[in-house]
Design an enzyme around this catalytic site. Structure first.
Site, PDB file in Angstrom:
ATOM      1  N   ARG A 160       0.835  -1.210   0.000  1.00  0.00           N
ATOM      2  CA  ARG A 160       0.000   0.000   0.000  1.00  0.00           C
ATOM      3  C   ARG A 160       0.875   1.268   0.000  1.00  0.00           C
ATOM      4  NH1 ARG A 160      -3.207  -3.586  -0.649  1.00  0.00           N
ATOM      5  NH2 ARG A 160      -5.326  -3.703   0.206  1.00  0.00           N
ATOM      6  N   SER A 229     -10.682  -0.657   3.347  1.00  0.00           N
ATOM      7  CA  SER A 229      -9.923  -0.926   4.578  1.00  0.00           C
ATOM      8  C   SER A 229      -9.485   0.398   5.175  1.00  0.00           C
ATOM      9  CB  SER A 229      -8.671  -1.736   4.272  1.00  0.00           C
ATOM     10  OG  SER A 229      -8.994  -2.955   3.677  1.00  0.00           O
ATOM     11  N   GLU A 326      -4.812   3.393   6.687  1.00  0.00           N
ATOM     12  CA  GLU A 326      -4.525   3.315   5.259  1.00  0.00           C
ATOM     13  C   GLU A 326      -5.190   4.476   4.540  1.00  0.00           C
ATOM     14  OE1 GLU A 326      -5.963   1.626   1.481  1.00  0.00           O
ATOM     15  OE2 GLU A 326      -5.974  -0.132   2.797  1.00  0.00           O
TER      16      GLU A 326
HETATM   17  N1  EPU Z   1     -11.169 -11.020   9.988  1.00  0.00           N
HETATM   18  C1  EPU Z   1     -11.932 -11.188  11.120  1.00  0.00           C
HETATM   19  N2  EPU Z   1     -12.903 -10.270  11.383  1.00  0.00           N
HETATM   20  C2  EPU Z   1     -13.131  -9.211  10.574  1.00  0.00           C
HETATM   21  C3  EPU Z   1     -12.344  -9.046   9.415  1.00  0.00           C
HETATM   22  C4  EPU Z   1     -11.363  -9.966   9.136  1.00  0.00           C
HETATM   23  O1  EPU Z   1     -11.755 -12.122  11.896  1.00  0.00           O
HETATM   24  O2  EPU Z   1     -14.029  -8.428  10.893  1.00  0.00           O
HETATM   25  C5  EPU Z   1     -10.143 -12.027   9.679  1.00  0.00           C
HETATM   26  C6  EPU Z   1     -10.539 -12.871   8.467  1.00  0.00           C
HETATM   27  O3  EPU Z   1     -11.316 -13.972   8.860  1.00  0.00           O
HETATM   28  C7  EPU Z   1      -9.189 -13.293   7.922  1.00  0.00           C
HETATM   29  C8  EPU Z   1      -8.314 -12.101   8.247  1.00  0.00           C
HETATM   30  O4  EPU Z   1      -8.965 -11.373   9.283  1.00  0.00           O
HETATM   31  O5  EPU Z   1      -8.698 -14.399   8.635  1.00  0.00           O
HETATM   32  C9  EPU Z   1      -8.071 -11.191   7.029  1.00  0.00           C
HETATM   33  O6  EPU Z   1      -9.304 -10.751   6.528  1.00  0.00           O
HETATM   34  P1  EPU Z   1      -9.598 -10.694   4.931  1.00  0.00           P
HETATM   35  O7  EPU Z   1      -9.036 -11.881   4.266  1.00  0.00           O
HETATM   36  O8  EPU Z   1     -11.043 -10.377   4.789  1.00  0.00           O
HETATM   37  O9  EPU Z   1      -8.729  -9.538   4.347  1.00  0.00           O
HETATM   38  P2  EPU Z   1      -8.205  -8.235   5.005  1.00  0.00           P
HETATM   39  O10 EPU Z   1      -6.844  -8.439   5.579  1.00  0.00           O
HETATM   40  O11 EPU Z   1      -9.257  -7.765   5.925  1.00  0.00           O
HETATM   41  C10 EPU Z   1      -7.031  -7.284   2.838  1.00  0.00           C
HETATM   42  C11 EPU Z   1      -6.973  -5.937   2.166  1.00  0.00           C
HETATM   43  C12 EPU Z   1      -8.256  -5.679   1.391  1.00  0.00           C
HETATM   44  C13 EPU Z   1      -8.376  -6.769   0.341  1.00  0.00           C
HETATM   45  C14 EPU Z   1      -8.425  -8.128   1.074  1.00  0.00           C
HETATM   46  C15 EPU Z   1      -8.449  -9.282   0.111  1.00  0.00           C
HETATM   47  C16 EPU Z   1      -5.562  -4.518   3.553  1.00  0.00           C
HETATM   48  C17 EPU Z   1      -5.523  -3.410   4.553  1.00  0.00           C
HETATM   49  N3  EPU Z   1      -6.771  -4.916   3.177  1.00  0.00           N
HETATM   50  O12 EPU Z   1      -8.116  -7.212   3.769  1.00  0.00           O
HETATM   51  O13 EPU Z   1      -8.104  -4.417   0.721  1.00  0.00           O
HETATM   52  O14 EPU Z   1      -9.562  -6.591  -0.415  1.00  0.00           O
HETATM   53  O15 EPU Z   1      -7.235  -8.291   1.886  1.00  0.00           O
HETATM   54  O16 EPU Z   1      -7.201  -9.419  -0.481  1.00  0.00           O
HETATM   55  O17 EPU Z   1      -4.513  -4.989   3.138  1.00  0.00           O
HETATM   56  C18 EPU Z   1      -8.630  -2.094   0.756  1.00  0.00           C
HETATM   57  O18 EPU Z   1      -7.421  -1.890   0.710  1.00  0.00           O
HETATM   58  O19 EPU Z   1      -9.461  -1.145   0.831  1.00  0.00           O
HETATM   59  C19 EPU Z   1      -9.108  -3.466   0.803  1.00  0.00           C
HETATM   60  C20 EPU Z   1     -10.393  -3.747   0.927  1.00  0.00           C
END
Ligand code: EPU
Length: 354
Positions: A160, A229, A326
């Site tokens: 990012r 995010s 972010e």
């Molecule tokens: N999780 C929870 N509770 C929540 C949210 C997430 O327990 O409320 C857990 C999920 O179960 C999973 C882990 O946290 O084990 C990661 O969650 P997820 O795979 O949904 O992805 P993320 O880390 O929340 C990142 C990016 C997103 C991108 C997704 C998919 C960042 C800051 N965010 O989210 O990017 O779409 O991976 O690749 O890196 C954005 O930048 O605006 C964005 C949406």
């Protein structure tokens, strides 16, 4: 070039906050940009789709918005080189590429915003980052009034992150981006929800699943104001990650490209603090995805800032991990941050009590 004064930003920020800019200047041709001059002492900020910004208060300066459109395709033998205007909508561009038979960007479907903003924060999702495909960025140096063609290496991409957030912050306006999409398509289905896809999955299958997952997990900014995010997934030293894994065996921990560093899931940390659904005024931690803060319709910028503060403080107290936002914070004079805005709001509250 179009210039408007005291412009409401309600439709220019995906948080749907009703703030104003002193002046908004839009550019639809490169010639208009060459003719334009900044005014010394007047703050300015480059805005694209407004989908990763939090306007914390009225902006007392000039917002510059590139609206360049158009796409050109060059056959480079083993790859397609596609040059696209900064003002094109990102998701529509991804959809167009697939329809034309240029796969590669499907994992990045449904990310809101414009093409010109994608290199700034090296957008990423489902195991793919934009840096994997950027061939060249064509930018205009507003200070020295020079055009500049930048290679992928010159963009200094990170998680990012890019040079456009550091050495070239605010000075370079991205006009168009050239993507290299190899003809030998390589599917990326190693990330979370995409693992369920069969080996025979096509780029369209990936695109459809990414759209489905994102629509389920992430609120549609047209219905519920948000900027995706809100926080970055924090990178911590390996020893800290190991200690956390012992204390919290269910905690998701990911490898990073940096030796000795691990990445944690900010959404999981926030969720574990019991903050899903937590409200400050009209701002709320999203019920389905704790990493996203939403405007339920009546939020002020102050509500969002105070909620972000509550989230960051709670995670720091419970896990000893400091979340970084972010989303970029924009104050009256330009880019600011959570600490500065909280301090300002507290000082304003004290001053009004006195
Ligand atoms: N999780 C929870 N509770 C929540 C949210 C997430 O327990 O409320 C857990 C999920 O179960 C999973 C882990 O946290 O084990 C990661 O969650 P997820 O795979 O949904 O992805 P993320 O880390 O929340 C990142 C990016 C997103 C991108 C997704 C998919 C960042 C800051 N965010 O989210 O990017 O779409 O991976 O690749 O890196 C954005 O930048 O605006 C964005 C949406």
């Amino acid at each position: 070039m179009n210039i408007s004064q005291q412009q409401s930003l309600l439709h220019f920020n995906s948080f749907a906050l009703d703030v104003k800019a002193q002046q908004l200047v839009t550019f639809s041709s490169q010639a208009q940009l060459s003719e334009f001059s900044l005014t010394e002492g007047v703050p300015y900020f480059i805005i694209a789709g407004g989908s990763n910004l939090l306007f914390c208060e009225d902006f007392k300066g000039v917002l510059l918005k590139p609206e360049f459109t158009g796409k050109t395709v060059v056959d480079a033998g083993d790859a397609w080189l596609i040059t696209v205007g900064a003002g094109e909508n990102w998701h529509q561009f991804v959809t167009w590429c697939l329809a034309q038979g240029y796969p590669g960007l499907e994992n990045l479907a449904l990310i809101p915003g414009c093409v010109g903003a994608t290199p700034v924060q090296n957008i990423g999702a489902y195991g793919v980052e934009i840096k994997d495909f950027v061939e060249q960025v064509n930018a205009y140096d507003l200070i020295n009034k020079q055009w500049r063609q930048m290679s992928r290496d010159e963009c200094e991409f990170g998680y990012r992150d890019s040079i456009f957030k550091h050495a070239l912050k605010d000075s370079h306006l991205i006009v168009e981006v050239t993507f290299r999409l190899p003809k030998q398509w390589q599917p990326v289905t190693s990330y979370g929800d995409l693992k369920s896809l069969p080996d025979s999955a096509t780029a369209d299958d990936i695109f459809n699943l990414v759209c489905q997952v994102r629509s389920q997990k992430l609120p549609d900014p047209n219905e519920l104001g948000n900027a995706g995010s809100f926080f970055k997934n924090p990178q911590v030293p390996e020893a800290q990650a190991q200690a956390l894994a012992i204390a919290y065996p269910d905690m998701p921990i990911y490898d990073t490209a940096i030796a000795g560093q691990k990445k944690l899931a900010a959404g999981w940390l926030i969720d574990q603090c019991g903050l899903k659904g937590r409200k400050v005024g009209g701002a709320q931690v999203h019920q389905q995805q704790a990493l996203v803060l939403v405007n339920t319709g009546t939020a002020s910028a102050k509500d969002v800032v105070e909620l972000a503060w509550l989230v960051r403080t709670s995670v720091a107290e419970r896990f000893g991990v400091l979340l970084e936002h972010e989303v970029r914070f924009i104050g009256a004079q330009g880019e600011t941050n959570l600490d500065e805005m909280m301090l300002q709001f507290e000082q304003q509250a004290l001053a009004s009590e006195a």
